[in-house]
Design an enzyme around this catalytic site. Structure first.
Site, PDB file in Angstrom:
ATOM      1  CB  CYS A 155      -0.876  -0.100   1.176  1.00  0.00           C
ATOM      2  SG  CYS A 155      -2.242  -1.028   0.967  1.00  0.00           S
TER       3      CYS A 155
HETATM    4  N1  CO8 Z   1     -20.241  -9.677   7.083  1.00  0.00           N
HETATM    5  C1  CO8 Z   1     -20.578  -9.576   8.171  1.00  0.00           C
HETATM    6  N2  CO8 Z   1     -20.154  -9.657   9.426  1.00  0.00           N
HETATM    7  C2  CO8 Z   1     -18.651  -9.557   9.135  1.00  0.00           C
HETATM    8  C3  CO8 Z   1     -17.978  -9.665   8.057  1.00  0.00           C
HETATM    9  C4  CO8 Z   1     -18.894  -9.535   6.865  1.00  0.00           C
HETATM   10  N3  CO8 Z   1     -18.169  -9.743   5.710  1.00  0.00           N
HETATM   11  N4  CO8 Z   1     -16.784  -9.756   8.411  1.00  0.00           N
HETATM   12  C5  CO8 Z   1     -16.711 -10.029   9.588  1.00  0.00           C
HETATM   13  N5  CO8 Z   1     -17.793  -9.841  10.267  1.00  0.00           N
HETATM   14  C6  CO8 Z   1     -18.010 -10.136  11.550  1.00  0.00           C
HETATM   15  C7  CO8 Z   1     -16.805 -10.561  12.565  1.00  0.00           C
HETATM   16  O1  CO8 Z   1     -17.018 -12.075  12.480  1.00  0.00           O
HETATM   17  C8  CO8 Z   1     -17.226 -10.087  13.815  1.00  0.00           C
HETATM   18  O2  CO8 Z   1     -18.142 -10.919  14.464  1.00  0.00           O
HETATM   19  P1  CO8 Z   1     -17.730 -11.092  16.258  1.00  0.00           P
HETATM   20  O3  CO8 Z   1     -17.836  -9.927  16.510  1.00  0.00           O
HETATM   21  O4  CO8 Z   1     -18.996 -12.112  16.381  1.00  0.00           O
HETATM   22  O5  CO8 Z   1     -16.554 -11.828  16.059  1.00  0.00           O
HETATM   23  C9  CO8 Z   1     -17.676  -8.672  13.583  1.00  0.00           C
HETATM   24  O6  CO8 Z   1     -18.162  -8.698  12.131  1.00  0.00           O
HETATM   25  C10 CO8 Z   1     -16.447  -7.642  13.627  1.00  0.00           C
HETATM   26  O7  CO8 Z   1     -15.438  -7.998  12.755  1.00  0.00           O
HETATM   27  P2  CO8 Z   1     -14.336  -7.257  12.889  1.00  0.00           P
HETATM   28  O8  CO8 Z   1     -13.641  -6.892  14.332  1.00  0.00           O
HETATM   29  O9  CO8 Z   1     -13.024  -8.046  11.790  1.00  0.00           O
HETATM   30  O10 CO8 Z   1     -14.510  -5.956  12.098  1.00  0.00           O
HETATM   31  P3  CO8 Z   1     -13.785  -4.658  11.838  1.00  0.00           P
HETATM   32  O11 CO8 Z   1     -14.785  -3.605  12.525  1.00  0.00           O
HETATM   33  O12 CO8 Z   1     -12.404  -4.580  12.596  1.00  0.00           O
HETATM   34  O13 CO8 Z   1     -13.764  -4.506  10.221  1.00  0.00           O
HETATM   35  C11 CO8 Z   1     -12.150  -4.635   8.734  1.00  0.00           C
HETATM   36  C12 CO8 Z   1     -13.013  -5.299   9.425  1.00  0.00           C
HETATM   37  C13 CO8 Z   1     -13.138  -3.887   7.623  1.00  0.00           C
HETATM   38  C14 CO8 Z   1     -11.233  -5.527   7.778  1.00  0.00           C
HETATM   39  C15 CO8 Z   1     -11.374  -3.482   9.510  1.00  0.00           C
HETATM   40  O14 CO8 Z   1     -10.651  -4.219  10.512  1.00  0.00           O
HETATM   41  C16 CO8 Z   1     -10.115  -3.009   8.835  1.00  0.00           C
HETATM   42  O15 CO8 Z   1     -10.241  -2.189   7.693  1.00  0.00           O
HETATM   43  N6  CO8 Z   1      -9.062  -3.113   9.215  1.00  0.00           N
HETATM   44  C17 CO8 Z   1      -7.829  -2.595   8.739  1.00  0.00           C
HETATM   45  C18 CO8 Z   1      -7.187  -3.104   7.683  1.00  0.00           C
HETATM   46  C19 CO8 Z   1      -6.076  -2.531   6.691  1.00  0.00           C
HETATM   47  O16 CO8 Z   1      -6.229  -1.443   6.514  1.00  0.00           O
HETATM   48  N7  CO8 Z   1      -5.593  -3.519   5.876  1.00  0.00           N
HETATM   49  C20 CO8 Z   1      -4.691  -2.875   5.160  1.00  0.00           C
HETATM   50  C21 CO8 Z   1      -5.048  -3.692   3.906  1.00  0.00           C
HETATM   51  S1  CO8 Z   1      -4.319  -3.080   2.516  1.00  0.00           S
HETATM   52  C22 CO8 Z   1      -2.831  -3.281   2.250  1.00  0.00           C
HETATM   53  O17 CO8 Z   1      -1.652  -3.215   3.125  1.00  0.00           O
HETATM   54  C23 CO8 Z   1      -2.225  -3.429   1.001  1.00  0.00           C
HETATM   55  C24 CO8 Z   1      -2.118  -4.930   0.653  1.00  0.00           C
HETATM   56  C25 CO8 Z   1      -1.737  -5.167  -0.726  1.00  0.00           C
HETATM   57  C26 CO8 Z   1      -2.945  -5.155  -1.739  1.00  0.00           C
HETATM   58  C27 CO8 Z   1      -3.837  -6.317  -1.680  1.00  0.00           C
HETATM   59  C28 CO8 Z   1      -4.582  -6.494  -2.888  1.00  0.00           C
HETATM   60  C29 CO8 Z   1      -5.614  -7.656  -2.892  1.00  0.00           C
END
Ligand code: CO8
Length: 372
Positions: A155
């Site tokens: 990223c």
């Molecule tokens: N639908 C419904 N429920 C869901 C879903 C879904 N799709 N996904 C998770 N849940 C549930 C979980 O199971 C969890 O349930 P429970 O509380 O019962 O355990 C609940 O929702 C909450 O889950 P999370 O705590 O995981 O949810 P968050 O509020 O943290 O949101 C995110 C998840 C959106 C992934 C968030 O954590 C996030 O964005 N984090 C930052 C990630 C980030 O910035 N990553 C960088 C990646 S990009 C990068 O570095 C480049 C990589 C190279 C490119 C790749 C190209 C492919």
């Protein structure tokens, strides 16, 4: 020689996928999987696939839809991958085509012709092949003299490349640099994974960095300074590799696609970004309040809201810290450049702005800019 950003371009792919469409396809796949494996799931031998929800996706990320280079195949539950037609060696490659489209827009906005450019950097999360470099292919397609190379920093590829361009102008090893971020992320997304199927989209961005004395464009930004930092973490990972052929394992297994511990990333990267940005600004004897606009990395809206709040002490408006996540999703390294390209023309002479990326590695890159 003072380096400036004198042009920016965005090429948006023609196809969009809404949360509803994507979640509909994922849920159809999960239900099919669960009914096919009913007995093994009931016996505790296999875990049922949980369902996704469009409301969750928008609330957790700020994403409503994403663009993709090729839509065919992504929503088909028997495929769940873009079906990109392979091209012959003599044809322009897909990523070079994406890059060329954005490059031409950036060159036009900077009033630059191919003859004036002497360095080309393609920097993004993945290149579709190791060699010949996509940058050299684009250099050839545009008829640019000089040299080009590809670089990967997930990223932070775009901001780290801008720092390379700044260094090259300062050192005199280049006069005018074309930087391109053809983010073709969709082939790396695991559309069968509920936690990450919604995160990414495809886009291509480009910028021009040149000497202030050569710049003739309407919107020119001095690069006052840049900062880059990395800290090793396994929380965002892809094991996709040329070595896969040599392993005794499935070259397309889940670990070969993008996967992450999203919550951990959120918690660890936000404070790193706040510290980094505070330092970036104070290094130039400026206050956070002096910054007119923050072009932050576009991974997650809640992340950006938190970073803004920690930096400024209050929620920031779209005007101060624009987001493009709702329609583009996370476009890896292109995100902050996309925000910059679409939201810089209203800045006044003397206004300060910061471009900042954060992501896998971990890696953080930022540039302090001032409008000319
Ligand atoms: N639908 C419904 N429920 C869901 C879903 C879904 N799709 N996904 C998770 N849940 C549930 C979980 O199971 C969890 O349930 P429970 O509380 O019962 O355990 C609940 O929702 C909450 O889950 P999370 O705590 O995981 O949810 P968050 O509020 O943290 O949101 C995110 C998840 C959106 C992934 C968030 O954590 C996030 O964005 N984090 C930052 C990630 C980030 O910035 N990553 C960088 C990646 S990009 C990068 O570095 C480049 C990589 C190279 C490119 C790749 C190209 C492919």
């Amino acid at each position: 020689m003072q380096p400036v950003i004198s042009g920016a371009g965005v090429w948006t792919p023609p196809y969009s996928i809404s949360n509803e469409e994507l979640v509909g396809s994922y849920n159809a796949y999960a239900e099919h999987f669960n009914s096919t494996n009913k007995l093994r799931i009931a016996n505790g031998k296999l875990e049922a696939k949980p369902l996704s929800s469009a409301e969750f996706v928008e609330k957790a990320s700020g994403i409503k839809s994403r663009y993709v280079y090729v839509k065919n195949g992504i929503l088909d539950i028997d495929c769940m991958c873009p079906r990109i037609p392979e091209r012959s060696d003599s044809a322009l490659s897909h990523q070079a085509e994406m890059g060329l489209n954005a490059a031409q827009i950036a060159m036009q906005s900077a009033h630059k012709t191919a003859a004036e450019i002497d360095m080309v950097i393609v920097s993004c999360a993945y290149t579709q092949r190791a060699y010949p470099a996509i940058a050299i292919e684009i250099q050839h397609a545009l008829g640019i003299q000089g040299f080009g190379f590809d670089m990967l920093v997930a990223c932070s590829a775009a901001t780290f490349a801008l720092q390379r361009a700044q260094d090259a102008i300062l050192a005199g090893s280049a006069k005018c640099v074309l930087l391109i971020n053809p983010e073709l992320t969709s082939p790396q997304i695991n559309y069968r994974d509920r936690d990450s199927h919604f995160i990414f989209g495809d886009v291509s961005t480009a910028t021009i960095v040149e000497r202030e004395s050569d710049a003739t464009a309407e919107h020119v930004f001095k690069i006052l300074g840049s900062r880059a930092v990395t800290q090793y973490s396994n929380n965002i990972r892809s094991n996709f590799s040329y070595v896969s052929r040599a392993y005794d394992s499935d070259p397309f297994a889940e670990d070969k696609l993008f996967h992450q511990q999203g919550r951990k990333v959120f918690k660890e990267v936000c404070p790193m970004a706040v510290k980094h940005l505070s330092q970036q600004v104070s290094d130039y004897n400026l206050e956070i309040s002096n910054i007119r606009r923050w072009w932050l990395h576009q991974a997650n809206l809640n992340m950006n809201l938190l970073i803004n709040k920690k930096l400024v002490g209050k929620d920031l408006s779209q005007d101060k810290s624009p987001t493009v996540l709702d329609t583009y999703a996370n476009t890896a390294s292109a995100g902050s450049i996309l925000a910059f390209a679409q939201h810089h023309q209203d800045l006044k002479k003397g206004d300060y702005g910061v471009i900042c990326s954060f992501g896998a590695g971990y890696s953080i890159g930022s540039l302090l800019l001032q409008k000319q």
